[in-house]
Write an enzyme that holds these catalytic residues in place. Structure first.
Site, mmCIF file in Angstrom:
data_model
loop_
_atom_site.group_PDB
_atom_site.id
_atom_site.type_symbol
_atom_site.label_atom_id
_atom_site.label_comp_id
_atom_site.label_asym_id
_atom_site.label_seq_id
_atom_site.Cartn_x
_atom_site.Cartn_y
_atom_site.Cartn_z
ATOM 1 C CB CYS A 24 64.350 28.294 -31.493
ATOM 2 S SG CYS A 24 64.296 28.533 -29.714
ATOM 3 C CD GLU A 69 65.673 22.230 -26.411
ATOM 4 O OE1 GLU A 69 65.426 23.081 -25.538
ATOM 5 O OE2 GLU A 69 65.202 22.302 -27.569
HETATM 6 ZN ZN ZN Z 1 64.990 26.615 -28.727
#
Ligand code: ZN
Length: 215
Positions: free
Chosen positions: A126, A169
């Site tokens: 991420c 997401e």
């Molecule tokens: Zn992320």
């Protein structure tokens, strides 16, 4: 005197972000905006401003580089995310992970639900947790609903790596980071993943580090 940011209308926050040149700053874990459920998008940004914001998200995602970016990651608490994955991976990896190219797209007010019981576990990273990756078992197939940036309804079944990106997401928009769903013992630096755990599947990593994989 400064005004607490949560009291500034979101359109003004976006205008302020877009006033600077270049890619936006991606916020790292520890910023509360990443832990707050984002507000549904309901026209808070005029179409022209929405288009500029989406373009800025896209540029920022490319610059990172990443395969997805959600509005809270740049400090904007709206349910908007961008995705794009050119999937430059060897054929063996493509087959094992279902990592097929995902053309650029915008998700507005997305949500997802699992389709079937199959789960897939792979290393995932991420942009808001720089330097680290961990294995996350996720539904292999999800039904994605919501809209695109033009307000057109989306309702489709997504599988393979695109399903993972959609879930990652959309989770951001609910204040959820992938680490919340990860196998803690799989946590590995980018370097460790590159040097040791770059096999198409995380089976060797599971054995060596001692974490379970879904059957
Ligand atoms: Zn992320």
């Amino acid at each position: 005197m400064s005004t607490p940011s949560h009291r500034v209308p979101v359109a003004e926050q976006v205008e302020e972000l877009l006033a600077a040149e270049g890619p936006l700053t991606v916020l790292a874990a520890g910023d509360p905006v990443l832990r707050r459920p984002a507000e549904p998008f309901d026209g808070q940004l005029e179409p022209a401003l929405l288009a500029r914001f989406v373009e800025a998200l896209r540029r920022t995602m490319h610059a990172a580089p990443g395969v997805g970016l959600a509005a809270p990651q740049v400090g904007i608490g709206l349910r908007i995310a961008v995705l794009e994955d050119p999937a430059p991976v060897p054929e063996e990896v493509r087959r094992a992970r279902g990592r097929v190219p995902l053309p650029f797209r915008v998700l507005v007010n997305p949500s997802y639900e699992p389709v079937g019981g199959e789960r897939a576990a792979f290393f995932e990273g991420c942009l808001s947790v720089p330097g680290w990756q961990a294995v996350v078992a996720r539904p292999a197939r999800v039904r994605l609903t919501g809209a695109d940036e033009h307000g057109r309804a989306v309702d489709e079944v997504v599988s393979g790596w695109p399903a993972r990106i959609v879930q990652h997401e959309t989770d951001h928009l609910d204040g959820v980071l992938y680490l919340d769903r990860a196998e803690p013992r799989s946590l590995s630096s980018h370097q460790a993943v590159a040097e040791r755990w770059n096999q198409p599947t995380p089976e060797e990593a599971a054995r060596a580090l001692g974490f379970p994989l879904p059957r």
